[in-house]
Design a protein around this motif. Sequence first.
Motif, mmCIF file in Angstrom:
data_model
loop_
_atom_site.group_PDB
_atom_site.id
_atom_site.type_symbol
_atom_site.label_atom_id
_atom_site.label_comp_id
_atom_site.label_asym_id
_atom_site.label_seq_id
_atom_site.Cartn_x
_atom_site.Cartn_y
_atom_site.Cartn_z
ATOM 1 N N VAL A 294 48.979 -16.223 21.161
ATOM 2 C CA VAL A 294 50.259 -15.898 20.553
ATOM 3 C C VAL A 294 50.460 -16.681 19.264
ATOM 4 C CG1 VAL A 294 52.748 -16.234 20.841
ATOM 5 C CG2 VAL A 294 51.426 -15.152 22.664
ATOM 6 N N ARG A 337 57.184 -11.288 25.988
ATOM 7 C CA ARG A 337 57.264 -12.682 25.567
ATOM 8 C C ARG A 337 58.684 -13.192 25.694
ATOM 9 N NH1 ARG A 337 54.458 -13.375 19.744
ATOM 10 N NH2 ARG A 337 55.262 -15.481 20.067
ATOM 11 N N PRO A 358 58.394 -14.228 30.225
ATOM 12 C CA PRO A 358 58.113 -12.986 29.492
ATOM 13 C C PRO A 358 58.321 -11.736 30.354
ATOM 14 C CG PRO A 358 56.064 -13.980 30.214
ATOM 15 C CD PRO A 358 57.154 -14.923 30.653
ATOM 16 N N LEU A 362 58.864 -8.230 23.369
ATOM 17 C CA LEU A 362 59.472 -9.232 22.494
ATOM 18 C C LEU A 362 60.695 -8.703 21.767
ATOM 19 C CD1 LEU A 362 59.484 -12.003 21.189
ATOM 20 C CD2 LEU A 362 57.765 -11.185 19.554
ATOM 21 N N SER A 399 55.386 -18.684 23.258
ATOM 22 C CA SER A 399 54.125 -18.378 23.931
ATOM 23 C C SER A 399 54.331 -18.610 25.434
ATOM 24 C CB SER A 399 53.009 -19.276 23.397
ATOM 25 O OG SER A 399 53.271 -20.636 23.729
#
Length: 473
Positions: A294, A337, A358, A362, A399
């Motif tokens: 990431v 994420r 996550p 995202l 991450s």
Amino acid sequence: MGSERIRESVIAGTWYPGNPEKLRTVILEYLAKASAASLSGRLVGLVAPHAGYMYSGPVAAYAYKLLEGRPVKKVLIMAPSHRAYFNGASVDDVAGYRTPLGVVSVDRVFTKRLMAYQDLFSHVPQAHAQEHSLEIQLPFLQVVLGAFQMIPVLIGDVDLDGCRRLAQAVAKAIGDDEVLLVASTDLSHYYTYQDAKKLDARVIEKVDGYDPEGLFEALRRRECEACGGGPLVTTLLAARELGATKARVLHYANSGDVTGDVRGVVGYMAAAIVDNPGKAVKEAPSSEPPESSVEEGLSEQEKSVLRTVAWQAIRWKLGLEAEPVYEGTASKLWEKRGAFVTLRKQGALRGCIGYVEPHMPLWRTVKEAAVQAAFADPRFPPVRAAEVDALQLEISALSPLERLKDPLQFTVGRHGLVIRKGYHNGLLLPQVAVEHAWGKEEFLNWTCKKAGLSPECWRDGNVEVYRFGAEVF
């Protein structure tokens, strides 16, 4: 170049007090009232206004307060020329500038480096003779820094390519030298209070997004105004050449906030330019676990999409825009994420909420975090529609969590921490440790306290310690 002449003040007693004791007192009062912004990363540059101190001094103080206690010895000021027309940039041919607080010497070695770029830099005497926008910065610098050297540069007529070339020349001239950049600019002039805020919000958006190219285009299209637009864009570009990756607006106000006359105001902004708070200092190789892929990072376009999603989500909840839905194909935005969204207003925290695990793509994580930070942070009242334009937004894309066998197996500035024990759970983002100059053990202690546990709980083998990376923008 070689004049030993000292440039005398042309604005002492009018734009700022002519009496040295009164001048110092006024500046110290402005600095005392300005809140200190928490910034992570190396400070590369500042943006400050250049009106008379009674109007813009309180705003400028937010920028110069960041210099208190910093060992800055050289400052390169880029300011606009209000009284002379020329192409490119002009470097003043004097030995120093006098203010009521004393003489600030000019770094003649450095100015010669700039003048070596003859197609970009020249000396235009009439530009410097009565110019206020550069001199107005000096008393603040004298109070917070004491003795320092300056490099005085006025920017004339430049297009975007000209700004880029000037920025590259400035960065090459600096090289490995330690030089702070300062851009001198005011914003919109003589609009009504509300119209000025709308125009200036566009500048703030572009500076906060560290988008000098977009700022230049917005100025060109007259979507906003900045009388120091050339110096501002050039400074942002030069800072980028020197490693900066982020800018933050620290404070905004206009003359109507001082005088009460809202019929025709001038806008003022203070900002800081820093390097990436997520980047760690280079260290010798270690036995730490490998970093997540990431950390290869999001592209500028992907970051722009996430900023748009976050802002639109907040406006959507206020009934101002449609709900944001990302339908693009960028694979990183569809990765599951965690992310945090931090909101600030005039440099002060206004909300910060996120998701560590996550569970969502995202872009959706950022959407939800933005809404929660704006309307559900229990420390603050919900954001109102009237204050949206005054907010600054920061995204931390995380991450995956990595559990540590050795609690000290992380790098300050690169990793955030999560500590868990039973129902206790505490998290601190990477930039928090940098902002407070914590070492590893201090960072662990404070994360324990965030979890509601004793400061050194991380030494207990029953406590779970995790690290994660964060890309902050």
